[in-house]
Motif scaffolding. Structure first.
Motif, PDB file in Angstrom:
ATOM      1  N   ILE A 172       0.875  -1.175   0.000  1.00  0.00           N
ATOM      2  CA  ILE A 172       0.000   0.000   0.000  1.00  0.00           C
ATOM      3  C   ILE A 172       0.913   1.226   0.000  1.00  0.00           C
ATOM      4  O   ILE A 172       1.678   1.438   0.943  1.00  0.00           O
ATOM      5  CB  ILE A 172      -0.936   0.006   1.222  1.00  0.00           C
ATOM      6  CG1 ILE A 172      -1.791  -1.272   1.230  1.00  0.00           C
ATOM      7  CG2 ILE A 172      -1.811   1.239   1.218  1.00  0.00           C
ATOM      8  CD1 ILE A 172      -2.691  -1.400   2.442  1.00  0.00           C
ATOM      9  N   ILE A 173       0.842   2.027  -1.065  1.00  0.00           N
ATOM     10  CA  ILE A 173       1.864   3.044  -1.321  1.00  0.00           C
ATOM     11  C   ILE A 173       1.297   4.454  -1.211  1.00  0.00           C
ATOM     12  O   ILE A 173       0.292   4.788  -1.837  1.00  0.00           O
ATOM     13  CB  ILE A 173       2.466   2.836  -2.726  1.00  0.00           C
ATOM     14  CG1 ILE A 173       3.086   1.436  -2.818  1.00  0.00           C
ATOM     15  CG2 ILE A 173       3.505   3.904  -3.047  1.00  0.00           C
ATOM     16  CD1 ILE A 173       3.411   1.001  -4.232  1.00  0.00           C
ATOM     17  N   ALA A 174       1.966   5.292  -0.406  1.00  0.00           N
ATOM     18  CA  ALA A 174       1.653   6.717  -0.311  1.00  0.00           C
ATOM     19  C   ALA A 174       2.462   7.467  -1.367  1.00  0.00           C
ATOM     20  O   ALA A 174       3.647   7.194  -1.559  1.00  0.00           O
ATOM     21  CB  ALA A 174       1.987   7.243   1.083  1.00  0.00           C
ATOM     22  N   PRO A 175       1.834   8.432  -2.068  1.00  0.00           N
ATOM     23  CA  PRO A 175       2.483   9.092  -3.207  1.00  0.00           C
ATOM     24  C   PRO A 175       3.476  10.189  -2.825  1.00  0.00           C
ATOM     25  O   PRO A 175       3.267  11.378  -3.074  1.00  0.00           O
ATOM     26  CB  PRO A 175       1.295   9.666  -3.987  1.00  0.00           C
ATOM     27  CG  PRO A 175       0.292   9.976  -2.927  1.00  0.00           C
ATOM     28  CD  PRO A 175       0.433   8.909  -1.888  1.00  0.00           C
ATOM     29  N   ILE A 176       4.573   9.760  -2.217  1.00  0.00           N
ATOM     30  CA  ILE A 176       5.667  10.673  -1.879  1.00  0.00           C
ATOM     31  C   ILE A 176       6.942  10.074  -2.459  1.00  0.00           C
ATOM     32  O   ILE A 176       7.135   8.861  -2.405  1.00  0.00           O
ATOM     33  CB  ILE A 176       5.811  10.838  -0.356  1.00  0.00           C
ATOM     34  CG1 ILE A 176       4.575  11.542   0.223  1.00  0.00           C
ATOM     35  CG2 ILE A 176       7.074  11.621   0.004  1.00  0.00           C
ATOM     36  CD1 ILE A 176       4.518  11.547   1.731  1.00  0.00           C
ATOM     37  N   GLY A 177       7.767  10.895  -3.066  1.00  0.00           N
ATOM     38  CA  GLY A 177       9.030  10.412  -3.616  1.00  0.00           C
ATOM     39  C   GLY A 177      10.200  11.236  -3.106  1.00  0.00           C
ATOM     40  O   GLY A 177      10.014  12.240  -2.408  1.00  0.00           O
TER      41      GLY A 177
END
Length: 301
Positions: A172-177
């Motif tokens: 489950i991925i949060a959109p921060i890079g």
């Protein structure tokens, strides 16, 4: 009479399962990327239904990856703490204070989704795109204007995701890079889902939105398009039928198909169990975008 009615209900359930069987067989062990956002993240009942859908996909043999947004939740918290929210070309202007809040809110959302999946008996791992260098980014400009800590993905570390899927986790991925200087950036969740689907050569990419799908005429709900082949999608854009927030989304869909993703689905996340209805039924309820060589996805009635 009562027994007959009960038997009819059981037979209907059996028919639903039989209808789903060829889709389960076809997509067994295949990767599906689900971009989860919009109203389905705010409404607790819808949230639970979406997570149950994705969990079921996992349990019947799919390899799902969730990429979640959090724009409405971020806006709620920026208002609470008195930070003015500004958008340029559909992108949130993100100064240092806003970025700090974005990381906090997305982290909270991420862990709540992990807890929900775990409560349903599936192992989940919550990740920020900054973890393990999952998402490398560079600064993104809005029509040439600097809008702060807003990023554009340049590279996906797919090995992390392959390893998690191999070990039977649901990522489950949060959109921060993170950029080359190890600075965190806020990234549009649609874009993250699309680049991950491309990099992972996913079988499916599904966008859960607050609209029913792609319309030929935005003002006429009767013009909802159930299926679009690639050349038809390009023609709609060329002829000016697609505008607003759907334009970048459909362009992402086209690019994903051209990069090897088999099918892209645009779904109304406000409809309970929309993901299962789209994937496991002969008709579907949103818009499916296919490669030109693909046969029609849904069977004619």
């Amino acid at each position: 009479m009562v027994k007959n009615r009960e038997m009819e209900k059981y037979l209907e359930k059996a028919e639903v399962l039989i209808e789903a069987l060829p889709y389960i067989q076809r997509f067994n062990r295949k990767i599906i990327v689900v971009k989860y956002g919009g109203s389905a993240m705010i409404d607790e009942t819808l949230k639970e239904q979406v997570i149950k859908d994705v969990t079921l996909l996992k349990l019947v043999g799919f390899k799902p990856i969730i990429v979640h947004g959090g724009g409405k939740e971020i806006s709620k918290w920026t208002n609470k703490v008195g930070i003015e929210t500004t958008f340029k070309n559909g992108l949130r202007v993100t100064d240092e204070a806003t970025m700090e809040l974005v990381e906090m809110v997305l982290g909270k959302v991420n862990k709540s989704l992990v807890s929900l999946v775990e409560s349903l008996g599936v192992r989940a791992i919550g990740l920020s795109g900054s973890d393990g260098g999952l998402l490398k980014v560079k600064k993104k400009l809005a029509e040439g204007e600097d809008i702060g800590f807003v990023g554009e993905v340049t590279k996906v570390n797919t090995q992390i995701l392959y390893d998690l899927l191999e070990k039977d986790f649901l990522p489950i991925i949060a959109p921060i890079g993170m950029d080359e200087e190890f600075i965190s950036y806020n990234v549009n969740a649609d874009d993250v889902a699309y680049v991950i689907a491309k990099a992972m050569k996913a079988e499916k990419l599904a966008f859960l939105t607050d609209i029913e799908g792609v319309y030929k005429d935005q003002n006429n709900p009767e013009t909802l398009i159930s299926e679009l082949h690639l050349n038809q999608a390009k023609e709609l854009i060329k002829e000016g039928y697609i505008g607003g927030g759907m334009l970048p989304k459909l362009k992402n869909c086209i690019d994903a198909i051209e990069s090897g993703v088999s099918r892209v689905h645009i779904l109304d996340g406000r409809i309970p169990h929309c993901l299962l209805l789209e994937i496991f039924t002969n008709k579907g309820i949103g818009t499916a975008i296919l490669n030109n060589e693909e046969e029609n996805y849904y069977k004619a009635e």
